[in-house]
Design an enzyme around this catalytic site. Structure first.
Site, PDB file in Angstrom:
ATOM      1  N   LYS A 179     -12.977   2.892  -4.720  1.00  0.00           N
ATOM      2  CA  LYS A 179     -12.604   1.654  -3.595  1.00  0.00           C
ATOM      3  C   LYS A 179     -13.323   1.842  -2.412  1.00  0.00           C
ATOM      4  O   LYS A 179     -13.924   0.942  -1.927  1.00  0.00           O
ATOM      5  CB  LYS A 179     -11.068   1.815  -3.588  1.00  0.00           C
ATOM      6  CG  LYS A 179     -10.677   0.744  -2.370  1.00  0.00           C
ATOM      7  CD  LYS A 179      -9.208   0.694  -2.291  1.00  0.00           C
ATOM      8  CE  LYS A 179      -8.601   1.711  -1.445  1.00  0.00           C
ATOM      9  NZ  LYS A 179      -8.600   1.805   0.191  1.00  0.00           N
ATOM     10  N   ASN A 180     -13.356   3.172  -1.870  1.00  0.00           N
ATOM     11  CA  ASN A 180     -13.612   3.299  -0.405  1.00  0.00           C
ATOM     12  C   ASN A 180     -15.163   3.514  -0.374  1.00  0.00           C
ATOM     13  O   ASN A 180     -15.808   3.497   0.720  1.00  0.00           O
ATOM     14  CB  ASN A 180     -12.994   4.448   0.280  1.00  0.00           C
ATOM     15  CG  ASN A 180     -11.620   4.320   0.368  1.00  0.00           C
ATOM     16  OD1 ASN A 180     -11.206   3.099   0.250  1.00  0.00           O
ATOM     17  ND2 ASN A 180     -10.792   5.446   0.619  1.00  0.00           N
ATOM     18  N   ARG A 218      -3.823  -2.021  -5.481  1.00  0.00           N
ATOM     19  CA  ARG A 218      -4.926  -2.127  -4.374  1.00  0.00           C
ATOM     20  C   ARG A 218      -5.675  -1.193  -4.364  1.00  0.00           C
ATOM     21  O   ARG A 218      -7.145  -1.471  -4.410  1.00  0.00           O
ATOM     22  CB  ARG A 218      -4.248  -2.018  -3.037  1.00  0.00           C
ATOM     23  CG  ARG A 218      -3.719  -3.250  -2.215  1.00  0.00           C
ATOM     24  CD  ARG A 218      -3.244  -2.879  -0.787  1.00  0.00           C
ATOM     25  NE  ARG A 218      -4.395  -2.289  -0.427  1.00  0.00           N
ATOM     26  CZ  ARG A 218      -4.308  -1.296   0.614  1.00  0.00           C
ATOM     27  NH1 ARG A 218      -2.980  -1.041   0.872  1.00  0.00           N
ATOM     28  NH2 ARG A 218      -5.336  -0.804   1.231  1.00  0.00           N
TER      29      ARG A 218
HETATM   30  C1  EPZ Z   1     -11.015   5.202   5.875  1.00  0.00           C
HETATM   31  O1  EPZ Z   1     -10.132   4.389   6.448  1.00  0.00           O
HETATM   32  C2  EPZ Z   1     -10.338   4.978   4.439  1.00  0.00           C
HETATM   33  N1  EPZ Z   1     -10.538   3.878   3.898  1.00  0.00           N
HETATM   34  C3  EPZ Z   1      -8.988   5.451   4.604  1.00  0.00           C
HETATM   35  O2  EPZ Z   1      -8.470   5.437   3.075  1.00  0.00           O
HETATM   36  C4  EPZ Z   1      -8.874   7.134   4.751  1.00  0.00           C
HETATM   37  O3  EPZ Z   1      -7.690   7.511   4.737  1.00  0.00           O
HETATM   38  C5  EPZ Z   1      -9.488   7.085   6.047  1.00  0.00           C
HETATM   39  O4  EPZ Z   1     -10.911   6.670   6.111  1.00  0.00           O
HETATM   40  C6  EPZ Z   1      -9.825   8.816   6.457  1.00  0.00           C
HETATM   41  O5  EPZ Z   1     -10.534   9.447   5.576  1.00  0.00           O
HETATM   42  C7  EPZ Z   1     -11.598   3.027   3.527  1.00  0.00           C
HETATM   43  O6  EPZ Z   1     -12.708   3.634   3.393  1.00  0.00           O
HETATM   44  C8  EPZ Z   1     -11.415   1.673   3.163  1.00  0.00           C
HETATM   45  P1  EPZ Z   1     -10.979   6.303  10.046  1.00  0.00           P
HETATM   46  P2  EPZ Z   1     -10.669   4.355   8.117  1.00  0.00           P
HETATM   47  O7  EPZ Z   1     -11.652   5.335  10.905  1.00  0.00           O
HETATM   48  O8  EPZ Z   1     -12.194   4.056   8.135  1.00  0.00           O
HETATM   49  C9  EPZ Z   1      -8.508   6.844  13.979  1.00  0.00           C
HETATM   50  C10 EPZ Z   1      -6.977   4.749   1.439  1.00  0.00           C
HETATM   51  O9  EPZ Z   1      -5.749   5.331   1.143  1.00  0.00           O
HETATM   52  N2  EPZ Z   1      -9.319   5.876  14.612  1.00  0.00           N
HETATM   53  O10 EPZ Z   1     -11.604   7.585   9.673  1.00  0.00           O
HETATM   54  O11 EPZ Z   1      -9.820   3.307   8.822  1.00  0.00           O
HETATM   55  C11 EPZ Z   1      -7.373   5.925  13.162  1.00  0.00           C
HETATM   56  O12 EPZ Z   1      -6.427   5.351  13.714  1.00  0.00           O
HETATM   57  C12 EPZ Z   1      -7.331   4.645   2.793  1.00  0.00           C
HETATM   58  O13 EPZ Z   1      -7.741   4.447   0.635  1.00  0.00           O
HETATM   59  C13 EPZ Z   1      -9.347   5.473  15.873  1.00  0.00           C
HETATM   60  O14 EPZ Z   1      -8.579   6.069  16.609  1.00  0.00           O
HETATM   61  O15 EPZ Z   1     -10.055   5.796   8.533  1.00  0.00           O
HETATM   62  C14 EPZ Z   1      -7.150   7.244  12.333  1.00  0.00           C
HETATM   63  O16 EPZ Z   1      -6.107   7.931  12.941  1.00  0.00           O
HETATM   64  C15 EPZ Z   1      -6.128   4.854   3.753  1.00  0.00           C
HETATM   65  N3  EPZ Z   1     -10.233   4.481  16.487  1.00  0.00           N
HETATM   66  C16 EPZ Z   1      -8.462   8.291  12.289  1.00  0.00           C
HETATM   67  O17 EPZ Z   1      -9.033   7.675  13.312  1.00  0.00           O
HETATM   68  C17 EPZ Z   1     -11.057   4.032  15.552  1.00  0.00           C
HETATM   69  O18 EPZ Z   1     -11.788   3.055  16.232  1.00  0.00           O
HETATM   70  C18 EPZ Z   1      -9.302   7.958  10.908  1.00  0.00           C
HETATM   71  O19 EPZ Z   1      -9.496   6.760  10.833  1.00  0.00           O
HETATM   72  C19 EPZ Z   1     -11.224   4.030  14.288  1.00  0.00           C
HETATM   73  C20 EPZ Z   1     -10.111   5.112  13.913  1.00  0.00           C
END
Ligand code: EPZ
Length: 422
Positions: free
Chosen positions: A22-23, A394
């Site tokens: 998915k990701n 999902r």
């Molecule tokens: C991706 O989400 C994945 N989703 C998530 O999978 C996964 O848990 C996550 O990466 C971490 O590996 C997809 O790829 C569609 P991040 P993403 O930006 O990109 C903070 C699942 O279950 N952050 O690496 O949203 C954020 O709040 C899902 O399949 C900021 O602070 O993750 C979080 O605490 C859940 N500012 C941390 O970084 C930003 O601008 C990691 O977020 C962006 C992120």
């Protein structure tokens, strides 16, 4: 409202094929907006999030067609999404920001709010686009980006997966060279870079913390099969470890799963890699310590499934969630089933060796839903998992069917009827 009935499971055995990730598919679908030519994806998983992303692409002017596992996308005239409501319900909708900014030089989006597991801000995405020369205005959950993009050096304060993906996509059509430092290194990012390179992008350092993108005039269409889903494979590996199973996970890429496999091996599971995928035998017996980190550290998406395994080992396991601020909502439901888990801030202390008992439980997020299904395999009696928001569908392609193919007694109950529809 989807419901699942899971009974205590014998040792899982047999083989099951891992679906495409998915990701990996979601950012690759967003990248299809970067070209006027046709993109063809094979082995596309039947997931709600994938269908949702295709709806978003159509809202941006793309034509999409799906036939079986094949998805075709062609976006001749790219526009802002006509239906902004589509963006609010899926976090990954933010991934169209980079392609729209790159190809149209402007975009207006309403951003999804936080979700159950955390606030999930987009400040790193915004800061990176500003470094590339975009003017970014944010107001009331909406984001307006304008201005042509020029290559620049971008440093990510945190190796955000989505921000890395958005900035790579934006940089492919920017003027000049972009260097992203402290980039995320997840396999799904490497896969996106492989796909973009097939489209004619010039990218070096994919999968490392330093990615260099040389902007080009335009990108062309491509045909691609994204990587298998390491989180689905990890979830099924935890199911095997819970039930002392002997399973083969076909297509699983062990190289993408090292952190989890080391944990399961430390706990007593026998791991074997062969040309067809990943074989696991035996039960997880010893308690574990896991700290969720960016890749190649232990994946946050595997935290909930591993916690279920930990409840059945003998001793105290310690889990530290460092990525999301609210990713322990499955603990309440697991304790209702008889687990002994205490949460202290971002730390979860799992006292293993207590039998789980079937119960009526409810899913709060995608990986919590999967974890509760696994808990039902280990629990005595019957567990009924209610999934009001359809979280499981999902991100997992019929997880209950895959578990059933391995011998589990897990069925999706027709909504509202009480009748199982295996
Ligand atoms: C991706 O989400 C994945 N989703 C998530 O999978 C996964 O848990 C996550 O990466 C971490 O590996 C997809 O790829 C569609 P991040 P993403 O930006 O990109 C903070 C699942 O279950 N952050 O690496 O949203 C954020 O709040 C899902 O399949 C900021 O602070 O993750 C979080 O605490 C859940 N500012 C941390 O970084 C930003 O601008 C990691 O977020 C962006 C992120």
């Amino acid at each position: 409202m989807p419901q699942y009935r899971i009974c205590h499971s014998p040792r899982l055995s047999g083989e099951v094929e891992i679906s495409t990730a998915k990701n990996a598919v979601l950012p690759i679908l967003a990248a299809a907006l970067l070209t006027q030519e046709e993109v063809i994806l094979h082995q596309t998983p039947a997931l709600t999030d994938v269908r949702h992303m295709l709806d978003i692409l159509r809202s941006c002017g793309a034509e999409t067609e799906t036939e079986g596992k094949e998805a075709r996308v062609r976006c001749v005239a790219l526009t802002n999404p006509r239906n902004l409501g589509l963006l609010r319900t899926m976090r990954a909708s933010v991934l169209i920001l980079g392609p729209l900014a790159a190809r149209n030089g402007e975009c207006f989006l309403t951003m999804p709010g936080g979700c159950a597991i955390g606030q999930r801000p987009i400040d790193l995405h915004v800061k990176g686009l500003q470094k590339l020369g975009a003017k970014v205005e944010q107001e009331g959950g909406a984001v307006r980006v304008s201005g042509s993009l020029k290559g620049a050096n971008v440093y990510l304060d945190f190796p955000s997966v989505g921000a890395t993906e958005n900035l790579i996509m934006a940089a492919t059509l920017a003027q000049g060279v972009t260097r992203i430092e402290n980039a995320a290194k997840e396999p799904e990012i490497t896969d996106l870079c492989h796909f973009l390179t097939l489209m004619g992008a010039r990218i070096a350092g994919a999968g490392t913390a330093n990615i260099i993108i040389e902007g080009v005039e335009r990108l062309h269409g491509a045909e691609y099969t994204p990587i298998p889903d390491r989180i689905e494979a990890g979830t099924l590996a935890c199911a095997a470890a819970l039930t002392e199973g002997s399973v083969l996970l076909e297509r699983a890429r062990t190289g993408h799963m090292r952190a989890l496999l080391f944990k399961l091996a430390e706990s007593g599971v026998i791991i074997q890699e062969d040309s067809r995928g990943l074989r696991l035998r035996g039960k997880a017996r010893h308690p574990m310590e896991a700290r969720t980190l960016s890749y190649p550290g232990f994946p946050t998406d595997m935290q909930a499934p591993l916690m279920v395994v930990a409840t059945q080992t003998h001793g105290l396991s310690v889990i530290l969630e460092t990525i999301f601020e609210n990713r322990y909502m499955h603990v309440v439901e697991l304790n209702r089933m008889g687990a002994h888990i205490r949460v202290e801030g971002q730390l979860a202390l799992v006292q293993g060796g207590h039998a789980l008992n079937g119960a009526h439980v409810s899913a709060t997020d995608l990986r919590a839903a999967a974890a509760l299904m696994l808990a039902g395999l280990a629990a005595q009696g019957e567990t009924v998992l209610t999934d009001p928001a359809g979280h499981l569908m999902r991100g997992y392609e019929r997880l209950e069917e895959k578990l059933r193919a391995l011998g589990a007694d897990a069925v999706k109950v027709e909504e509202g009827s009480g009748r199982a529809n295996p």
